[in-house]
Scaffold this active site. Structure first.
Site, PDB file in Angstrom:
ATOM      1  N   ASN A  70       0.927  -1.452   0.374  1.00 34.14           N
ATOM      2  CA  ASN A  70       0.050  -0.044  -0.099  1.00 34.14           C
ATOM      3  C   ASN A  70       1.025   1.160  -0.065  1.00 34.14           C
ATOM      4  O   ASN A  70       1.459   2.004   1.043  1.00 34.14           O
ATOM      5  CB  ASN A  70      -1.300   0.083   1.094  1.00 34.14           C
ATOM      6  CG  ASN A  70      -1.999   1.187   1.123  1.00 34.14           C
ATOM      7  OD1 ASN A  70      -1.820   2.132   0.572  1.00 34.14           O
ATOM      8  ND2 ASN A  70      -2.146   1.104   2.655  1.00 34.14           N
ATOM      9  N   TRP A  71       0.946   1.842  -1.356  1.00 34.47           N
ATOM     10  CA  TRP A  71       1.915   2.390  -1.558  1.00 34.47           C
ATOM     11  C   TRP A  71       1.448   4.124  -0.655  1.00 34.47           C
ATOM     12  O   TRP A  71       2.359   5.405  -0.894  1.00 34.47           O
ATOM     13  CB  TRP A  71       2.305   2.959  -2.604  1.00 34.47           C
ATOM     14  CG  TRP A  71       3.586   2.174  -3.260  1.00 34.47           C
ATOM     15  CD1 TRP A  71       4.060   0.932  -2.571  1.00 34.47           C
ATOM     16  CD2 TRP A  71       4.202   1.357  -4.128  1.00 34.47           C
ATOM     17  NE1 TRP A  71       5.256   0.027  -2.865  1.00 34.47           N
ATOM     18  CE2 TRP A  71       4.385   0.567  -3.733  1.00 34.47           C
ATOM     19  CE3 TRP A  71       3.180   1.884  -5.545  1.00 34.47           C
ATOM     20  CZ2 TRP A  71       4.780  -0.618  -5.388  1.00 34.47           C
ATOM     21  CZ3 TRP A  71       3.897   0.773  -6.327  1.00 34.47           C
ATOM     22  CH2 TRP A  71       4.762   0.009  -6.468  1.00 34.47           C
ATOM     23  N   LYS A  72      -0.099   3.897  -0.015  1.00 31.62           N
ATOM     24  CA  LYS A  72      -0.927   5.374  -0.021  1.00 31.62           C
ATOM     25  C   LYS A  72       0.125   6.522  -1.023  1.00 31.62           C
ATOM     26  O   LYS A  72       0.256   6.377  -2.271  1.00 31.62           O
ATOM     27  CB  LYS A  72      -0.122   5.549   1.570  1.00 31.62           C
ATOM     28  CG  LYS A  72       0.092   4.325   2.041  1.00 31.62           C
ATOM     29  CD  LYS A  72      -0.097   4.651   4.086  1.00 31.62           C
ATOM     30  CE  LYS A  72      -0.302   3.699   4.380  1.00 31.62           C
ATOM     31  NZ  LYS A  72      -0.648   3.660   6.221  1.00 31.62           N
ATOM     32  N   HIS A 105     -10.148   1.704   4.899  1.00 32.06           N
ATOM     33  CA  HIS A 105      -8.575   1.935   5.360  1.00 32.06           C
ATOM     34  C   HIS A 105      -8.941   2.700   6.705  1.00 32.06           C
ATOM     35  O   HIS A 105     -10.066   4.254   6.860  1.00 32.06           O
ATOM     36  CB  HIS A 105      -8.014   2.496   4.610  1.00 32.06           C
ATOM     37  CG  HIS A 105      -6.210   2.564   5.340  1.00 32.06           C
ATOM     38  ND1 HIS A 105      -5.992   2.899   6.365  1.00 32.06           N
ATOM     39  CD2 HIS A 105      -5.217   1.263   5.133  1.00 32.06           C
ATOM     40  CE1 HIS A 105      -4.460   2.644   6.156  1.00 32.06           C
ATOM     41  NE2 HIS A 105      -4.259   1.317   5.667  1.00 32.06           N
ATOM     42  N   GLU A 142      -7.166   4.773   7.703  1.00 34.24           N
ATOM     43  CA  GLU A 142      -6.728   6.383   7.527  1.00 34.24           C
ATOM     44  C   GLU A 142      -7.704   7.379   6.592  1.00 34.24           C
ATOM     45  O   GLU A 142      -8.384   8.007   7.067  1.00 34.24           O
ATOM     46  CB  GLU A 142      -5.418   6.733   6.165  1.00 34.24           C
ATOM     47  CG  GLU A 142      -4.215   6.417   7.548  1.00 34.24           C
ATOM     48  CD  GLU A 142      -3.096   6.091   6.279  1.00 34.24           C
ATOM     49  OE1 GLU A 142      -3.048   5.397   5.126  1.00 34.24           O
ATOM     50  OE2 GLU A 142      -2.340   4.990   7.460  1.00 34.24           O
ATOM     51  N   GLU A 196      -6.076  -4.280  10.832  1.00 32.93           N
ATOM     52  CA  GLU A 196      -4.831  -3.713  10.857  1.00 32.93           C
ATOM     53  C   GLU A 196      -5.515  -2.997  12.236  1.00 32.93           C
ATOM     54  O   GLU A 196      -6.329  -1.410  12.354  1.00 32.93           O
ATOM     55  CB  GLU A 196      -5.157  -2.855   9.664  1.00 32.93           C
ATOM     56  CG  GLU A 196      -4.445  -3.449   8.236  1.00 32.93           C
ATOM     57  CD  GLU A 196      -4.038  -2.224   7.254  1.00 32.93           C
ATOM     58  OE1 GLU A 196      -2.494  -2.292   7.012  1.00 32.93           O
ATOM     59  OE2 GLU A 196      -4.793  -1.653   6.685  1.00 32.93           O
ATOM     60  N   GLY A 250       1.778   2.478  11.055  1.00 31.25           N
ATOM     61  CA  GLY A 250       2.890   3.782  10.875  1.00 31.25           C
ATOM     62  C   GLY A 250       3.639   4.019  12.328  1.00 31.25           C
ATOM     63  O   GLY A 250       4.494   4.696  12.109  1.00 31.25           O
ATOM     64  N   SER A 284       2.688  -2.048  10.706  1.00 29.20           N
ATOM     65  CA  SER A 284       4.360  -1.557  10.755  1.00 29.20           C
ATOM     66  C   SER A 284       5.103  -2.824  10.468  1.00 29.20           C
ATOM     67  O   SER A 284       6.033  -3.438  11.012  1.00 29.20           O
ATOM     68  CB  SER A 284       4.574  -1.574  12.063  1.00 29.20           C
ATOM     69  OG  SER A 284       4.657  -0.265  12.655  1.00 29.20           O
TER      70      SER A 284
HETATM   71  P1  PGA Z   1       2.108   0.686   7.362  1.00 24.86           P
HETATM   72  O1  PGA Z   1       0.910   0.341   7.069  1.00 24.86           O
HETATM   73  O2  PGA Z   1       2.512  -0.951   6.567  1.00 24.86           O
HETATM   74  O3  PGA Z   1       3.586   1.756   7.511  1.00 24.86           O
HETATM   75  O4  PGA Z   1       1.956   0.692   8.880  1.00 24.86           O
HETATM   76  C1  PGA Z   1       0.174  -0.328   7.129  1.00 24.86           C
HETATM   77  C2  PGA Z   1      -0.973   0.064   6.138  1.00 24.86           C
HETATM   78  O5  PGA Z   1      -2.045   1.355   7.216  1.00 24.86           O
HETATM   79  O6  PGA Z   1      -1.650  -0.423   5.511  1.00 24.86           O
END
Ligand code: PGA
Length: 258
Positions: A10-12, A96, A98, A168, A174, A209
């Site tokens: 997931n490159w966001k 997600h 976010e 998640e 993150g 993470s």
């Molecule tokens: P992260 O993100 O590996 O940077 O914790 C995972 C995600 O949000 O899918």
């Protein structure tokens, strides 16, 4: 660890045209034809088509990070499920944390998105997970029960829905602080029971993470079908390392079984 383990990158909202292209090229050269893991790249919308071109005949699949909850029409700035499929998207991340937080996504919106993904033939990577307060109050399962409602509604109507649950925990995303094996096993058991009762063979992946140092502990979890990788997937070396470690561990396990 399951027979077919997934690594979803997931490159966001990161990268630029060159970086995204180089990243996918490097990955394809080193991991593009591996049987394990099943790799899914989720670039920003604007680079989907470019990444799709680089994937060509490789075994890597294309995923999107979101989709509109509307089919089409006057929704400035939105991207529809139909458009995603049009450029070769097979997987789509929905719900997600976010997006739940920054875009006020409710269960109603998420239900619409899941329905559209289903209608378009995409596999939903449906994200759920408790936040730190919920965890500290011992309300993890309560949070999960609430977040699972849209997908349960859909499965009851249409058991042919293609959906993977991504556990998640918000506090692990993150932060460098991944969930423990025990945490993941406990939540997986809970989720599996819910879907067993619906007679739906759910796959569960973990995100938060994940990196090349801790991937092996997740591959070793029997009830886990894969991982979502955010930060670490932005480095070709790290992502390739993760995939190589999954491949090696999977092959060793299969050899042990035989
Ligand atoms: P992260 O993100 O590996 O940077 O914790 C995972 C995600 O949000 O899918």
């Amino acid at each position: 660890m399951q027979a077919s383990f997934m690594v979803v990158a997931n490159w966001k909202m990161n990268g630029c045209r060159d970086r995204v292209t180089n990243l996918s090229h490097e990955l394809i050269t080193r991991c593009g034809f591996l049987n394990q893991p099943k790799i899914v790249l989720c670039p920003p919308y604007i680079y989907l088509e470019r990444v799709q071109e680089t994937l060509a005949s490789s075994k890597i699949s294309l995923g999107a990070q979101d989709l509109s909850c509307e089919n089409n029409g006057a929704f400035t700035g939105n991207i529809s499920g139909e458009m995603l499929v049009d450029v070769g998207v097979q997987y789509v991340i929905i719900g997600h944390s976010e997006r739940r937080l920054n875009n006020a996504e409710t269960n109603d919106i998420i239900l619409k998105k899941l329905s559209i993904a289903q209608f378009q033939g995409m596999t939903s990577i449906f994200c759920i997970g408790e936040n730190i307060v919920e965890k500290q109050l011992g309300n993890t399962f309560k949070a999960i029960d609430h977040q699972l409602k849209p997908v349960i509604t859909l499965i009851k109507n249409d058991p042919s829905i293609k959906c993977i649950v991504a556990y998640e925990p918000v506090w692990s995303i993150g932060t460098g602080c991944s969930a423990s094996v025990q945490d993941v096993e406990r939540v997986n058991k809970y989720i599996k029971q819910i879907f067993n009762d619906l007679n739906y063979p759910i796959k569960i992946i973990y995100g938060g993470s994940v990196n090349e140092m801790n991937i092996e502990q997740f591959v070793a979890i029997k009830s886990l079908d894969g991982v979502i990788v955010g930060n670490a997937s932005l480095s070709a070396d790290k992502l390739i390392n993760i995939c190589m470690r999954v491949e090696k561990q999977t092959m060793n396990t299969l050899a042990d079984i035989v």
